[in-house]
Scaffold this motif. Structure first.
Motif, PDB file in Angstrom:
ATOM      1  N   THR A   8       8.354  27.982  24.941  1.00  0.00           N
ATOM      2  CA  THR A   8       8.889  27.556  24.375  1.00  0.00           C
ATOM      3  C   THR A   8       8.111  25.931  24.165  1.00  0.00           C
TER       4      THR A   8
ATOM      5  N   PHE B  82       7.810  22.050  23.581  1.00  0.00           N
ATOM      6  CA  PHE B  82       8.628  21.063  23.259  1.00  0.00           C
ATOM      7  C   PHE B  82       8.240  19.440  22.579  1.00  0.00           C
TER       8      PHE B  82
ATOM      9  N   HIS C  35      22.023  29.331  25.354  1.00  0.00           N
ATOM     10  CA  HIS C  35      22.024  29.505  24.298  1.00  0.00           C
ATOM     11  C   HIS C  35      21.887  30.146  23.501  1.00  0.00           C
TER      12      HIS C  35
ATOM     13  N   PRO D  35      13.318  20.873  22.852  1.00  0.00           N
ATOM     14  CA  PRO D  35      13.197  21.940  22.284  1.00  0.00           C
ATOM     15  C   PRO D  35      12.064  22.142  20.641  1.00  0.00           C
TER      16      PRO D  35
ATOM     17  N   THR E 227      21.234  26.107  28.379  1.00  0.00           N
ATOM     18  CA  THR E 227      21.880  27.571  29.581  1.00  0.00           C
ATOM     19  C   THR E 227      21.620  26.628  30.223  1.00  0.00           C
TER      20      THR E 227
ATOM     21  N   THR F 210      17.959  22.821  33.054  1.00  0.00           N
ATOM     22  CA  THR F 210      17.422  23.217  31.302  1.00  0.00           C
ATOM     23  C   THR F 210      15.315  23.544  30.924  1.00  0.00           C
ATOM     24  N   PHE F 211      15.304  24.070  30.423  1.00  0.00           N
ATOM     25  CA  PHE F 211      13.588  24.151  30.404  1.00  0.00           C
ATOM     26  C   PHE F 211      13.473  23.038  29.872  1.00  0.00           C
TER      27      PHE F 211
ATOM     28  N   ASN G 297      10.472  28.671  19.271  1.00  0.00           N
ATOM     29  CA  ASN G 297      10.115  29.564  20.918  1.00  0.00           C
ATOM     30  C   ASN G 297       9.628  30.838  20.046  1.00  0.00           C
TER      31      ASN G 297
ATOM     32  N   PHE H 120      17.736  17.088  26.346  1.00  0.00           N
ATOM     33  CA  PHE H 120      18.908  18.177  26.229  1.00  0.00           C
ATOM     34  C   PHE H 120      18.637  18.970  27.391  1.00  0.00           C
TER      35      PHE H 120
ATOM     36  N   GLN I  99      16.647  36.058  23.427  1.00  0.00           N
ATOM     37  CA  GLN I  99      15.122  36.643  23.738  1.00  0.00           C
ATOM     38  C   GLN I  99      16.142  37.807  24.853  1.00  0.00           C
TER      39      GLN I  99
ATOM     40  N   PHE J 170      13.578  34.615  32.587  1.00  0.00           N
ATOM     41  CA  PHE J 170      15.336  33.530  32.172  1.00  0.00           C
ATOM     42  C   PHE J 170      15.537  34.277  33.423  1.00  0.00           C
TER      43      PHE J 170
ATOM     44  N   HIS K 167      19.335  31.264  21.222  1.00  0.00           N
ATOM     45  CA  HIS K 167      17.575  31.084  21.764  1.00  0.00           C
ATOM     46  C   HIS K 167      17.681  31.905  22.797  1.00  0.00           C
ATOM     47  N   ALA K 168      18.408  31.831  23.598  1.00  0.00           N
ATOM     48  CA  ALA K 168      17.956  32.470  24.745  1.00  0.00           C
ATOM     49  C   ALA K 168      18.399  33.877  24.844  1.00  0.00           C
TER      50      ALA K 168
HETATM   51  O1  PRE Z   1      18.601  25.823  27.257  1.00  0.00           O
HETATM   52  C1  PRE Z   1      17.594  25.979  27.083  1.00  0.00           C
HETATM   53  O2  PRE Z   1      17.256  25.592  28.611  1.00  0.00           O
HETATM   54  C2  PRE Z   1      16.593  24.694  26.596  1.00  0.00           C
HETATM   55  O3  PRE Z   1      15.799  23.735  26.638  1.00  0.00           O
HETATM   56  C3  PRE Z   1      17.156  25.144  25.003  1.00  0.00           C
HETATM   57  C4  PRE Z   1      15.954  26.402  24.405  1.00  0.00           C
HETATM   58  C5  PRE Z   1      15.351  26.497  22.829  1.00  0.00           C
HETATM   59  O4  PRE Z   1      16.402  25.570  22.544  1.00  0.00           O
HETATM   60  O5  PRE Z   1      14.542  27.356  22.935  1.00  0.00           O
HETATM   61  C6  PRE Z   1      14.812  26.426  25.538  1.00  0.00           C
HETATM   62  C7  PRE Z   1      14.019  27.814  25.642  1.00  0.00           C
HETATM   63  C8  PRE Z   1      14.570  29.090  26.095  1.00  0.00           C
HETATM   64  O6  PRE Z   1      13.530  28.916  24.709  1.00  0.00           O
HETATM   65  C9  PRE Z   1      15.951  28.883  25.585  1.00  0.00           C
HETATM   66  C10 PRE Z   1      16.639  27.799  25.689  1.00  0.00           C
END
Ligand code: PRE
Length: 308
Positions: free
Chosen positions: A173, A175, A105, A52, A131, A12-13, A55, A7, A111, A86, A107-108
């Motif tokens: 998180t 994966f 994102h 992912p 992200t 990205t993470f 989280n 992804f 947080q 972050f 989710h980010a």
């Molecule tokens: O957008 C990213 O970097 C991801 O890998 C996704 C994602 C997620 O879906 O939770 C991964 C970790 C962080 O919590 C925020 C975004």
């Protein structure tokens, strides 16, 4: 040379998680959504996908959950758990006072609400595909700031406005690394099994009955989620994660029981847990493979009239 669709885009993470799993010769292929990363594996364009799944602050990643329940089956062969803190990236020369819009994102964003309220209270928040997708948008002028993984700063020509941003210390998180069904990973003694099931909505107490199939066999349920089947209210899919590997008798037996009693069960993999030391899945008394083998031998003997 195996390829891993993740992804993306770069930074990205999920890319970090893919790198944790990848061998040095593996090639990493960024896809801009979770369903596209999974579709690349289904189509045979990539060998593995890294996406992912949950989280610790925001819970399930619904894009992943939904995409795993439909279309051709994929199975997890590994999990990766990453700490999540972050960075905030801006175009060179932009200061906190200049930031009118911030993207990431969902989710980010969820947080870092506390941090945003303290440091960028006037900024409008917008959901980006990921992200790193937000970092791309900052680069092309769509937004002023992006909430990203720290590594994104290495991939995009942006300045770092803040680092180590997280409302919750210790956030993580998880994966999954997935592939088309094939030989399963070896049983390690520290394994997790995942599945998604549809239980008959009409039967009272059916979910309790199904979970009892695990409890009776000494199987520790580590996670349960529900997602709508879509289209009709009141119809759900249940996602279970539990300790153990399908190669274990008690786990195979429990899966068979769920298969007998559910409208539909999809196996999503048996794979080693990321944190091995703290999570041994030793079978409780009476539930080891040896216990099953001895008990089955005894039943066979009874059926053959050899014992009373
Ligand atoms: O957008 C990213 O970097 C991801 O890998 C996704 C994602 C997620 O879906 O939770 C991964 C970790 C962080 O919590 C925020 C975004």
């Amino acid at each position: 040379m195996p390829s891993i669709a993740y992804f993306g885009p770069r930074g990205t993470f999920s890319e970090q998680a893919a790198l944790v799993h990848a061998a040095p010769t593996d090639s990493l292929v960024p896809m801009d959504t979770v369903p596209r990363a999974l579709a690349a594996v289904r189509a045979g364009d990539a060998d593995l996908a890294c996406v992912p799944v949950e989280n610790s602050v925001e819970g399930a990643v619904s894009a992943t959950m939904d995409a795993l329940a439909v279309d051709d089956p994929l199975v997890a062969v590994a999990e990766v758990v990453l700490p999540v803190r972050f960075s905030v990236l801006v175009r060179p020369g932009v200061s906190a006072e200049d930031v009118r819009t911030v993207a990431s994102h969902p989710h980010a964003l969820a947080q870092v609400q506390g941090w945003l309220a303290r440091h960028l209270p006037a900024a409008t928040q917008t959901a980006a595909t990921s992200t790193a997708g937000a970092a791309v948008g900052v680069g092309d002028g769509t937004w002023d700031a992006a909430i990203t993984a720290p590594v994104a700063a290495n991939h995009y020509p942006l300045d770092v406005l803040a680092t180590d941003v997280a409302d919750v210390d210790g956030a993580m998180t998880r994966f999954l690394v997935l592939r088309r069904p094939g030989a399963l990973p070896e049983r390690t003694g520290f394994d997790r099994t995942s599945l998604v099931m549809i239980a008959s909505a009409e039967r009272t107490g059916v979910l309790a009955e199904l979970l009892t199939e695990l409890a009776l066999r000494g199987i520790n349920l580590s996670r349960i989620e529900s997602r709508p089947q879509k289209g009709r209210l009141g119809r759900y899919r249940f996602y279970l994660d539990f300790d153990g590997h399908v190669a274990e008798q008690r786990v195979g037996d429990a899966l068979a029981a769920l298969h007998r009693r559910c409208e539909h069960v999809r196996f999503l993999g048996s794979y080693p847990k990321a944190e091995r030391a703290s999570s041994a899945s030793a079978a409780a008394l009476g539930n080891s493979d040896q216990d099953y083998t001895q008990a089955n031998r005894w039943v066979t003997a009874v059926r053959n009239g050899e014992t009373g």
